[in-house]
Scaffold this motif. Structure first.
Motif, PDB file in Angstrom:
ATOM      1  N   PRO A  24       0.820  -1.213   0.000  1.00 38.98           N
ATOM      2  CA  PRO A  24       0.000   0.000   0.000  1.00 38.98           C
ATOM      3  C   PRO A  24       0.855   1.264   0.000  1.00 38.98           C
ATOM      4  CG  PRO A  24       0.040  -0.956   2.184  1.00 38.98           C
ATOM      5  CD  PRO A  24       0.794  -1.915   1.292  1.00 38.98           C
ATOM      6  N   GLU A  25       0.226   2.338  -0.482  1.00 37.64           N
ATOM      7  CA  GLU A  25       0.901   3.632  -0.429  1.00 37.64           C
ATOM      8  C   GLU A  25       0.944   4.137   1.019  1.00 37.64           C
ATOM      9  OE1 GLU A  25      -2.086   3.288  -1.935  1.00 37.64           O
ATOM     10  OE2 GLU A  25      -1.923   3.638  -4.090  1.00 37.64           O
ATOM     11  N   THR A  26       2.014   4.784   1.372  1.00 39.68           N
ATOM     12  CA  THR A  26       2.168   5.329   2.720  1.00 39.68           C
ATOM     13  C   THR A  26       2.099   6.850   2.630  1.00 39.68           C
ATOM     14  OG1 THR A  26       3.599   3.468   3.309  1.00 39.68           O
ATOM     15  CG2 THR A  26       3.600   5.364   4.786  1.00 39.68           C
ATOM     16  N   LYS A  27       0.884   7.379   2.804  1.00 38.60           N
ATOM     17  CA  LYS A  27       0.690   8.822   2.726  1.00 38.60           C
ATOM     18  C   LYS A  27       0.642   9.394   4.139  1.00 38.60           C
ATOM     19  CE  LYS A  27      -1.659   8.781  -1.730  1.00 38.60           C
ATOM     20  NZ  LYS A  27      -2.796   9.297  -2.550  1.00 38.60           N
ATOM     21  N   THR A  28       1.521  10.341   4.400  1.00 43.21           N
ATOM     22  CA  THR A  28       1.639  10.918   5.733  1.00 43.21           C
ATOM     23  C   THR A  28       0.835  12.198   5.911  1.00 43.21           C
ATOM     24  OG1 THR A  28       3.623  12.155   5.075  1.00 43.21           O
ATOM     25  CG2 THR A  28       3.941   9.936   5.976  1.00 43.21           C
ATOM     26  N   SER A  29       0.405  12.827   4.812  1.00 41.63           N
ATOM     27  CA  SER A  29      -0.314  14.093   4.909  1.00 41.63           C
ATOM     28  C   SER A  29      -1.233  14.240   3.709  1.00 41.63           C
ATOM     29  CB  SER A  29       0.672  15.268   4.973  1.00 41.63           C
ATOM     30  OG  SER A  29      -0.002  16.508   4.940  1.00 41.63           O
ATOM     31  N   PRO A  30      -2.411  14.831   3.897  1.00 43.99           N
ATOM     32  CA  PRO A  30      -3.264  15.109   2.739  1.00 43.99           C
ATOM     33  C   PRO A  30      -2.630  16.180   1.857  1.00 43.99           C
ATOM     34  CG  PRO A  30      -4.147  16.151   4.699  1.00 43.99           C
ATOM     35  CD  PRO A  30      -3.010  15.284   5.156  1.00 43.99           C
ATOM     36  N   VAL A  31      -3.071  16.246   0.634  1.00 44.79           N
ATOM     37  CA  VAL A  31      -2.551  17.226  -0.316  1.00 44.79           C
ATOM     38  C   VAL A  31      -3.562  18.364  -0.415  1.00 44.79           C
ATOM     39  CG1 VAL A  31      -1.654  17.618  -2.627  1.00 44.79           C
ATOM     40  CG2 VAL A  31      -1.425  15.359  -1.578  1.00 44.79           C
ATOM     41  N   SER A  32      -3.205  19.507   0.130  1.00 44.53           N
ATOM     42  CA  SER A  32      -4.074  20.681   0.031  1.00 44.53           C
ATOM     43  C   SER A  32      -3.804  21.406  -1.283  1.00 44.53           C
ATOM     44  CB  SER A  32      -3.855  21.617   1.221  1.00 44.53           C
ATOM     45  OG  SER A  32      -2.510  22.069   1.270  1.00 44.53           O
ATOM     46  N   PRO A  33      -4.767  22.178  -1.770  1.00 39.97           N
ATOM     47  CA  PRO A  33      -4.629  22.813  -3.092  1.00 39.97           C
ATOM     48  C   PRO A  33      -3.462  23.786  -3.155  1.00 39.97           C
ATOM     49  CG  PRO A  33      -6.903  22.903  -2.300  1.00 39.97           C
ATOM     50  CD  PRO A  33      -6.058  22.466  -1.152  1.00 39.97           C
ATOM     51  N   PRO A  34      -2.936  24.039  -4.342  1.00 40.73           N
ATOM     52  CA  PRO A  34      -1.910  25.085  -4.493  1.00 40.73           C
ATOM     53  C   PRO A  34      -2.457  26.425  -4.024  1.00 40.73           C
ATOM     54  CG  PRO A  34      -2.106  23.774  -6.500  1.00 40.73           C
ATOM     55  CD  PRO A  34      -3.250  23.369  -5.626  1.00 40.73           C
ATOM     56  N   GLY A  35      -1.603  27.217  -3.411  1.00 41.59           N
ATOM     57  CA  GLY A  35      -2.040  28.504  -2.899  1.00 41.59           C
ATOM     58  C   GLY A  35      -2.522  28.466  -1.470  1.00 41.59           C
ATOM     59  N   SER A  36      -2.644  27.273  -0.888  1.00 44.94           N
ATOM     60  CA  SER A  36      -3.105  27.177   0.501  1.00 44.94           C
ATOM     61  C   SER A  36      -1.966  27.302   1.510  1.00 44.94           C
ATOM     62  CB  SER A  36      -3.848  25.852   0.718  1.00 44.94           C
ATOM     63  OG  SER A  36      -3.028  24.743   0.405  1.00 44.94           O
ATOM     64  N   VAL A  37      -0.726  27.329   1.037  1.00 49.38           N
ATOM     65  CA  VAL A  37       0.486  27.536   1.832  1.00 49.38           C
ATOM     66  C   VAL A  37       0.809  26.328   2.702  1.00 49.38           C
ATOM     67  CG1 VAL A  37       1.699  29.012   3.488  1.00 49.38           C
ATOM     68  CG2 VAL A  37       0.131  30.031   1.840  1.00 49.38           C
ATOM     69  N   SER A  38      -0.152  25.836   3.492  1.00 51.96           N
ATOM     70  CA  SER A  38       0.070  24.666   4.331  1.00 51.96           C
ATOM     71  C   SER A  38      -1.273  24.042   4.655  1.00 51.96           C
ATOM     72  CB  SER A  38       0.809  25.048   5.619  1.00 51.96           C
ATOM     73  OG  SER A  38      -0.010  25.868   6.431  1.00 51.96           O
ATOM     74  N   THR A  39      -1.247  22.793   5.055  1.00 47.77           N
ATOM     75  CA  THR A  39      -2.500  22.114   5.413  1.00 47.77           C
ATOM     76  C   THR A  39      -3.111  22.721   6.664  1.00 47.77           C
ATOM     77  OG1 THR A  39      -1.205  20.444   6.618  1.00 47.77           O
ATOM     78  CG2 THR A  39      -1.819  19.936   4.343  1.00 47.77           C
ATOM     79  N   ALA A  40      -2.277  23.158   7.624  1.00 48.59           N
ATOM     80  CA  ALA A  40      -2.797  23.757   8.851  1.00 48.59           C
ATOM     81  C   ALA A  40      -3.500  25.073   8.559  1.00 48.59           C
ATOM     82  CB  ALA A  40      -1.662  23.975   9.853  1.00 48.59           C
ATOM     83  N   ARG A  41      -2.888  25.909   7.737  1.00 46.84           N
ATOM     84  CA  ARG A  41      -3.511  27.181   7.376  1.00 46.84           C
ATOM     85  C   ARG A  41      -4.777  26.958   6.569  1.00 46.84           C
ATOM     86  NH1 ARG A  41      -4.178  30.052   3.082  1.00 46.84           N
ATOM     87  NH2 ARG A  41      -4.484  32.318   3.242  1.00 46.84           N
ATOM     88  N   PHE A  42      -4.737  26.011   5.654  1.00 50.15           N
ATOM     89  CA  PHE A  42      -5.906  25.742   4.818  1.00 50.15           C
ATOM     90  C   PHE A  42      -7.084  25.275   5.670  1.00 50.15           C
ATOM     91  CE2 PHE A  42      -8.404  22.688   2.268  1.00 50.15           C
ATOM     92  CZ  PHE A  42      -8.866  23.558   1.296  1.00 50.15           C
ATOM     93  N   SER A  43      -6.825  24.380   6.598  1.00 47.34           N
ATOM     94  CA  SER A  43      -7.896  23.853   7.429  1.00 47.34           C
ATOM     95  C   SER A  43      -8.484  24.923   8.338  1.00 47.34           C
ATOM     96  CB  SER A  43      -7.377  22.687   8.285  1.00 47.34           C
ATOM     97  OG  SER A  43      -8.390  22.148   9.101  1.00 47.34           O
ATOM     98  N   SER A  44      -7.668  25.884   8.768  1.00 49.33           N
ATOM     99  CA  SER A  44      -8.152  26.913   9.688  1.00 49.33           C
ATOM    100  C   SER A  44      -8.912  28.024   8.978  1.00 49.33           C
ATOM    101  CB  SER A  44      -6.977  27.518  10.462  1.00 49.33           C
ATOM    102  OG  SER A  44      -6.079  28.180   9.583  1.00 49.33           O
TER     103      SER A  44
END
Length: 635
Positions: free
Chosen positions: A442-462
């Protein structure tokens, strides 16, 4: 202008905002309606507030304009700009069980001293198809509402929990209850698939008639969680609206409750003159907010949505008027000549001044970006992981740089290698390569891929409000609603899923449309330098290794050539080539993962970057042109 005409103006403004908002989510043809997106999205309260808190710029100050208008005129935002409010009006307008034309009203409803008591209130007359023709701006046909005591405990509890979670960094309640985002999910998950289905069903008939105005559109992927939330929201809004108009606004919606608190400071508000009121009860019967108490002859301003229905139906003419409450308090109690009301001219001048507030807000230019530290950078600069800027022009574009054939595939139809297929929607199909046995690693994905321009997953989610507008406009369907990818507070927030598509190298649609600033606007060159994730290769899953057959689908679909084919094994009849990764120029577009034919696990996949990085400039390789001089025309 008569005060009763304000209702007609309000309805037309609400229809315009609702239709433009619906087009933004349903425009699968890209017909250019997004040109007005800035004007429509600028005044949406929650997205504007979130955007302003992340980047205090003039283009994100729409919520301030809404607050100013609320202080001036009360909750007219709820009756004009809010698209979910307009949806409630539509449901309430055509809901069975309460429509009655003015001609069928009790005979004493215009007589002085006449009342519309609960016993005389119209009963269920059923749904009339003629009401589809008699739109609400033609004349009243809904005399079925009644005064409701405010459920302050419920409405303020929801507002308190929503604000508390938001201040602690969780947007869960706000994502679920924001009116704009709720309508956006309803349109994206429920209405848009129906529109596309109707379009595709009509295509064969259009081709028979010899017209190609209609064309097949790729079916959107359906996601049970997001669809279930959308259905439950629609049921809740529909039931409350069918029962009592704006009951959802005044009990569940946190935006309505907050603006209700602000409206207690409003300057211009509707007031009942006890001396002129004949007690007919018509204002109560048409008040969709249930805020008019005929017994006390008072109006609960915190629940009044400014629909102006009461002004239009009052038979006394002067029993209801718009009054400058501040001047009335200054001049003292009573109704002397000094505080009789603002008059039609004064109110219109005040309304025009409020409109000027919206025009003064301005909008961000396309291409402006914000660094991870929150500072604004000039148009044309790209975002790095450290918040620095990269000069425009560094990235190689399909039009400017010398790229190999097939490196960049644009949304408008760039060059494609021989053998690559395109679906009716313009997207690459999976390459079919024989696979003798299923993959087991299986693929080992450690983090979701947020869209370009979101800077980071934490910023995008907030900052994302889960309106899913980016999901609607994404041409390759790579953006899909997530579940728990960003945690419980990020439910239904979009992520990039490369099983359904890949991010087009030259596409910037989602970067130009996000209302909350979760996806910052970037130019095409800037977007091509942002690394949202890195492709990783699993040799044991690759058909070159397992079946001794050449594939190369991943390399063919890589726009930057971060995946290159290198010699692997010399067979008696052929030479096998295997993918080799160059993470320094990989942008994480997912073209390799989407094209990889192995199942159930991919031989190559993209693992998301928690913080986006800036990639190096791809090495330009000139195209080698071999000329056969033996031909008569060697070109």
């Amino acid at each position: 202008m008569k005060f009763r005409h304000l209702r007609h103006i309000r309805i037309w403004i609400a229809i315009i905002f609702f239709m433009l908002t619906a087009f933004l989510f349903l425009d699968f043809r890209g017909s250019g309606v997004r040109a007005v997106a800035g004007e429509v999205l600028f005044l949406q309260f929650v997205p504007s507030l979130v955007k302003f808190l992340d980047n205090a710029a003039a283009g994100a100050a729409g919520f301030i304009a809404v607050l100013v208008l609320t202080i001036l005129f009360g909750r007219i935002y709820c009756s004009t700009v809010c698209p979910l409010g307009t949806l409630q009006d539509i449901i309430s307008r055509f809901a069975p069980g309460g429509t009655l034309s003015p001609k069928k009203m009790p005979g004493n409803h215009v007589a002085p001293g006449g009342t519309l008591s609960p016993k005389k209130r119209p009963k269920n007359h059923g749904f009339s198809w003629s009401s589809l023709y008699r739109l609400s701006f033609c004349r009243f046909s809904s005399y079925r509402f009644f005064f409701l005591k405010p459920n302050n405990f419920l409405r303020y509890s929801i507002l308190f929990v929503t604000a508390l979670l938001f201040l602690t960094g969780s947007g869960l309640m706000l994502n679920l209850l924001d009116p704009f985002s709720s309508l956006g999910r309803i349109l994206t998950n429920l209405v848009r698939p129906l529109v596309i289905a109707v379009n595709n069903l009509l295509v064969p008939g259009a081709e028979i008639l010899g017209t190609h105005f209609l064309y097949l559109v790729r079916w959107p992927a359906l996601f049970p969680i997001s669809m279930a939330v959308s259905i439950l929201t629609l049921i809740l809004v529909g039931l409350l609206s069918a029962r009592q108009g704006r009951l959802y606004c005044n009990t569940v919606c946190p935006v309505g409750t907050f603006l209700g608190l602000v409206s207690k400071l409003s300057i211009f508000r509707i007031r009942i003159d006890p001396r002129a009121c004949m007690g007919c009860g018509l204002c109560e019967a048409v008040c969709k907010a249930g805020c008019i108490d005929p017994g006390k002859k008072s109006i609960d301003v915190s629940r009044c949505v400014g629909c102006f229905n009461c002004l239009a139906v009052c038979p006394a003419g002067q029993a209801l008027e718009i009054e400058n409450i501040w001047m009335a308090e200054k001049n003292g109690p009573g109704r002397g000549a000094g505080n009789k009301g603002v008059g039609r001219r004064g109110f219109i001048f005040g309304l025009a001044a409020g409109g000027a507030v919206m025009a003064a807000g301005g909008t961000l230019k396309t291409g402006e970006a914000v660094t991870a530290a929150g500072g604004a950078v000039k148009s044309g600069e790209a975002i790095t992981a450290a918040g620095g800027a990269v000069k425009s022009g560094e990235a190689v574009t399909a039009a400017g740089g010398t790229l190999k054939t097939g490196e960049a595939i644009t949304a408008a139809g760039g060059a494609i290698k021989s053998g690559e297929a395109i679906t009716a929607g313009g997207f690459l199909k999976d390459v079919t390569v024989p696979q003798t046995r299923p993959t087991i690693i299986p693929e080992t994905k450690t983090s979701p891929v947020s869209p370009p321009g979101s800077v980071s997953t934490a910023r995008f989610s907030s900052t994302c409000t889960a309106c899913q507008l980016c999901v609607s406009v994404c041409p390759s369907r790579v953006l899909v609603p997530g579940f728990l990818d960003y945690g419980i507070s990020g439910i239904m927030q979009p992520r990039m899923d490369f099983r359904y598509g890949h991010c087009n190298y030259d596409c910037t649609d989602c970067l130009e449309i996000c209302p909350s600033g979760a996806i910052l606007p970037l130019s095409r060159e800037e977007k091509q330098r942002v690394q949202v994730g890195v492709a990783k290769f699993i040799l044991e899953n690759c058909v070159v290794h397992t079946d001794n057959t050449n594939c190369g689908a991943c390399s063919e679909h890589c726009p930057t050539k971060a995946v290159d084919m290198v010699p692997y094994l010399d067979m008696p009849d052929r030479k096998l080539m295997i993918p080799k990764m160059n993470p320094d120029i990989c942008v994480g577009c997912g073209g390799c993962e989407y094209a990889c034919p192995t199942k159930p696990f991919k031989a190559i996949y993209v693992d998301g970057n928690p913080v986006h990085r800036a990639v190096e400039k791809p090495v330009e390789k000139p195209v080698e042109k071999i000329i056969d001089v033996s031909e008569d025309f060697p070109f």
